[in-house]
Structures are given as C-alpha cells and as structure tokens.
Design a protein around this motif. Structure first.
Motif, PDB file in Angstrom:
ATOM      1  N   ASN A  20       0.823  -1.214   0.000  1.00  0.00           N
ATOM      2  CA  ASN A  20       0.000   0.000   0.000  1.00  0.00           C
ATOM      3  C   ASN A  20       0.858   1.265   0.000  1.00  0.00           C
ATOM      4  O   ASN A  20       0.549   2.240  -0.706  1.00  0.00           O
ATOM      5  N   VAL A  21       1.939   1.251   0.775  1.00  0.00           N
ATOM      6  CA  VAL A  21       2.811   2.429   0.819  1.00  0.00           C
ATOM      7  C   VAL A  21       3.541   2.604  -0.510  1.00  0.00           C
ATOM      8  O   VAL A  21       3.641   3.728  -1.042  1.00  0.00           O
ATOM      9  N   LEU A  22       4.051   1.522  -1.073  1.00  0.00           N
ATOM     10  CA  LEU A  22       4.737   1.611  -2.359  1.00  0.00           C
ATOM     11  C   LEU A  22       3.783   2.089  -3.462  1.00  0.00           C
ATOM     12  O   LEU A  22       4.176   2.879  -4.338  1.00  0.00           O
ATOM     13  N   SER A  23       2.558   1.620  -3.422  1.00  0.00           N
ATOM     14  CA  SER A  23       1.564   2.022  -4.424  1.00  0.00           C
ATOM     15  C   SER A  23       1.274   3.515  -4.333  1.00  0.00           C
ATOM     16  O   SER A  23       1.105   4.197  -5.358  1.00  0.00           O
ATOM     17  N   GLU A  24       1.202   4.032  -3.106  1.00  0.00           N
ATOM     18  CA  GLU A  24       1.016   5.471  -2.917  1.00  0.00           C
ATOM     19  C   GLU A  24       2.222   6.246  -3.439  1.00  0.00           C
ATOM     20  O   GLU A  24       2.090   7.337  -4.006  1.00  0.00           O
ATOM     21  N   VAL A  46       4.275   5.565  -5.973  1.00  0.00           N
ATOM     22  CA  VAL A  46       4.398   5.664  -7.435  1.00  0.00           C
ATOM     23  C   VAL A  46       3.073   5.951  -8.131  1.00  0.00           C
ATOM     24  O   VAL A  46       3.044   6.175  -9.346  1.00  0.00           O
ATOM     25  N   GLY A  47       1.969   5.913  -7.392  1.00  0.00           N
ATOM     26  CA  GLY A  47       0.679   6.256  -7.979  1.00  0.00           C
ATOM     27  C   GLY A  47      -0.011   5.151  -8.730  1.00  0.00           C
ATOM     28  O   GLY A  47      -0.925   5.413  -9.530  1.00  0.00           O
ATOM     29  N   ASN A 103      11.257  -8.368  -2.931  1.00  0.00           N
ATOM     30  CA  ASN A 103      11.689  -7.551  -4.071  1.00  0.00           C
ATOM     31  C   ASN A 103      10.483  -7.088  -4.881  1.00  0.00           C
ATOM     32  O   ASN A 103       9.400  -7.671  -4.808  1.00  0.00           O
ATOM     33  N   PHE A 104      10.681  -6.010  -5.617  1.00  0.00           N
ATOM     34  CA  PHE A 104       9.644  -5.487  -6.516  1.00  0.00           C
ATOM     35  C   PHE A 104      10.320  -4.743  -7.650  1.00  0.00           C
ATOM     36  O   PHE A 104      11.474  -4.314  -7.535  1.00  0.00           O
ATOM     37  N   LYS A 105       9.584  -4.572  -8.749  1.00  0.00           N
ATOM     38  CA  LYS A 105      10.131  -3.889  -9.921  1.00  0.00           C
ATOM     39  C   LYS A 105       9.271  -2.690 -10.284  1.00  0.00           C
ATOM     40  O   LYS A 105       8.037  -2.775 -10.267  1.00  0.00           O
ATOM     41  N   ILE A 106       9.924  -1.580 -10.599  1.00  0.00           N
ATOM     42  CA  ILE A 106       9.229  -0.383 -11.077  1.00  0.00           C
ATOM     43  C   ILE A 106      10.073   0.265 -12.175  1.00  0.00           C
ATOM     44  O   ILE A 106      11.284   0.086 -12.238  1.00  0.00           O
ATOM     45  N   SER A 107       9.404   1.025 -13.015  1.00  0.00           N
ATOM     46  CA  SER A 107      10.111   1.709 -14.103  1.00  0.00           C
ATOM     47  C   SER A 107      10.728   3.029 -13.646  1.00  0.00           C
ATOM     48  O   SER A 107      11.660   3.530 -14.269  1.00  0.00           O
ATOM     49  N   GLU A 108      10.206   3.578 -12.552  1.00  0.00           N
ATOM     50  CA  GLU A 108      10.749   4.839 -12.026  1.00  0.00           C
ATOM     51  C   GLU A 108      12.200   4.656 -11.585  1.00  0.00           C
ATOM     52  O   GLU A 108      12.560   3.633 -11.013  1.00  0.00           O
ATOM     53  N   THR A 133      13.535   5.865   2.735  1.00  0.00           N
ATOM     54  CA  THR A 133      13.014   6.983   3.527  1.00  0.00           C
ATOM     55  C   THR A 133      11.499   7.056   3.444  1.00  0.00           C
ATOM     56  O   THR A 133      10.812   7.234   4.458  1.00  0.00           O
ATOM     57  N   TYR A 134      10.945   6.890   2.248  1.00  0.00           N
ATOM     58  CA  TYR A 134       9.499   6.972   2.059  1.00  0.00           C
ATOM     59  C   TYR A 134       8.787   5.840   2.813  1.00  0.00           C
ATOM     60  O   TYR A 134       7.789   6.076   3.516  1.00  0.00           O
TER      61      TYR A 134
END
Length: 245
Positions: A34-38, A40-41, A64-69, A78-79
């Motif tokens: 939920n925090v990661l989704s917030e 990156v939107g 682990n997770f993957k994002i394009s950002e 920190t986030y």
C-alpha cells in the motif's frame, strides 16, 4: 525497469502473517504494498521470501519489486519508513539484477525460537517468547535435535493447510543454546512447511519436560500422522532470523 530488494524487520504480533489475504489490510505484505503504491501512484506487488505465519516476527525478511521509475535506494527507504506502521521497518534497500527473485533465489532460511524457562513470567518479553515454567532438560532436547537434521518427509510436522506438492525438506542444522533464562532454538534449512518450525519446537519442549523420549522422534516423523506431534509452540516466540541467497 529497476529491481529493488528490501530487507525488512517486523513485529508480527498484530498481523495475520506476511502474505496478503484477498483485500485484507492486516498483513505485512499488504502494508508495504500500500505504501509503495502510494509512492508511485499505481498498484505495486512485492515478492516475499518467507510467508511467515500470523503472530511471527522477522529480523531480516527479504522481498523484491520492480518499477520503471528511477528512484534511489535512499528515496525508497526513507518513504517506506515514513509511512509504514512503527512495527514494520525497512532496514535496507538495494538495486539488484533483474533476475533476482526473493523466493526462488533463496538458498536457505534460519529461524530462531525463544523460550523463557523460569517459574515466573517475563513482563517485557511475554509477547516475544513462549513461557515454559517447568525446567527443561537441555541435554535431552539436544539429543532430540539430531533426529530432525537431514532430509525427511515432514508431513507429520506440517499443518493440514499446507498445499505443497512435496513435504520433503532438509534441515541443515538444529541447535539449542541457553542464555540468561532464555532457551534459543535455532533451525536452518532449505525451506519450511506451514507451522513446521513451531511443531518441531513443540516436540522439543515435550522432550525437555520428559513427556516423550527423544528416540521416538524418527517413528513420529515416519508415521506421517499429524496428531502424534502433540503441542505446537506459540507464534510470538518465533523469528525469521536470516535468509541466504
């Protein structure tokens, strides 16, 4: 696409385990996603190495997770720590190769179980250990440990909810240490079935209390009859300590 590896600590006392359950919010995985989704939107899913049970803690869970950002490790760490509950901490974030997979690349896992073995309760650790007031015989428990080491079909020491095709697991080491009223049971293996570690600790406690003989354990394992394992140790005393890749 960046692949990020998280090292996570958590107090599992108020959660229903690691794995997200439907749309429920009361799991460790759900809180982090939920925090990661917030951040990156959009919806983010993470892969956890070990599906710890309800009430079980972790000193070093890996996911682990993957994002394009193109975010830095520091920005993500920190986030997450700013918005996660205080009983979940991300202690490290690192960019890893694209093929890294937290579950499939794990070589072995180490769990530690804490038993408070005094006549009186420990007010400060009552939620983080199991209180056994009867004096445990460590020599007998150490003898019992040797029967679990090696490759076995651990059907007897699994829960009926286990969905694994194979119940065969290998325990590399099972050790017991005593320290200032605590007895620590440490187990390292290639993987563990649902409730397996807590059931093994339950048997070791029964041996330590003189309720069963250590040399009965091979027959209990080979029987594949779950009812023969007796009691299961409380979840609050169990910690995922380390994962090797």
């Amino acid at each position: 696409m960046n692949n990020y590896k998280l090292t996570i600590q958590y107090d599992g006392g108020r959660y229903k385990g690691w794995q997200r359950l439907g749309n429920g919010e009361d799991t460790i995985q759900a809180k982090i996603e939920n925090v990661l989704s917030e951040m990156v939107g959009r919806k983010i899913e993470i892969i956890g190495c070990s599906r710890t049970d309800a009430g079980v803690h972790a000193l070093a869970q890996i996911a682990n997770f993957k994002i394009s950002e193109n975010l830095t490790e520091s920005e993500i760490k920190t986030y997450l720590n700013k918005y996660l509950p205080q009983d979940i901490s991300v202690i490290d974030v690192s960019i890893v190769p694209d093929r890294f997979h937290a579950r499939y690349n794990a070589k072995d896992k180490t769990y530690i179980y804490k038993i408070w073995n005094e006549e009186y309760t420990n007010p400060f650790m009552r939620k983080y250990s199991m209180h056994v007031d009867g004096k445990l015989d460590l020599a007998k428990m150490k003898t019992a440990c040797q029967y679990f080491v090696g490759e076995h079909d651990f059907t007897t020491y699994s829960n009926a909810k286990s969905k694994k095709k194979s119940m065969v697991r290998e325990i590399y080491a099972l050790d017991i240490e005593e320290n200032a009223g605590f007895i620590h049971v440490k187990v390292r293996g290639d993987g563990f079935l649902y409730n397996m570690v807590r059931k093994i600790v339950g048997t070791l406690i029964e041996v330590g209390l003189g309720e069963i003989e250590a040399d009965r354990i091979p027959a209990i394992i080979n029987s594949k009859e779950r009812v023969l394992t007796g009691g299961m140790a409380d979840p609050g005393g169990l910690y995922l300590e380390k994962i090797d890749f």
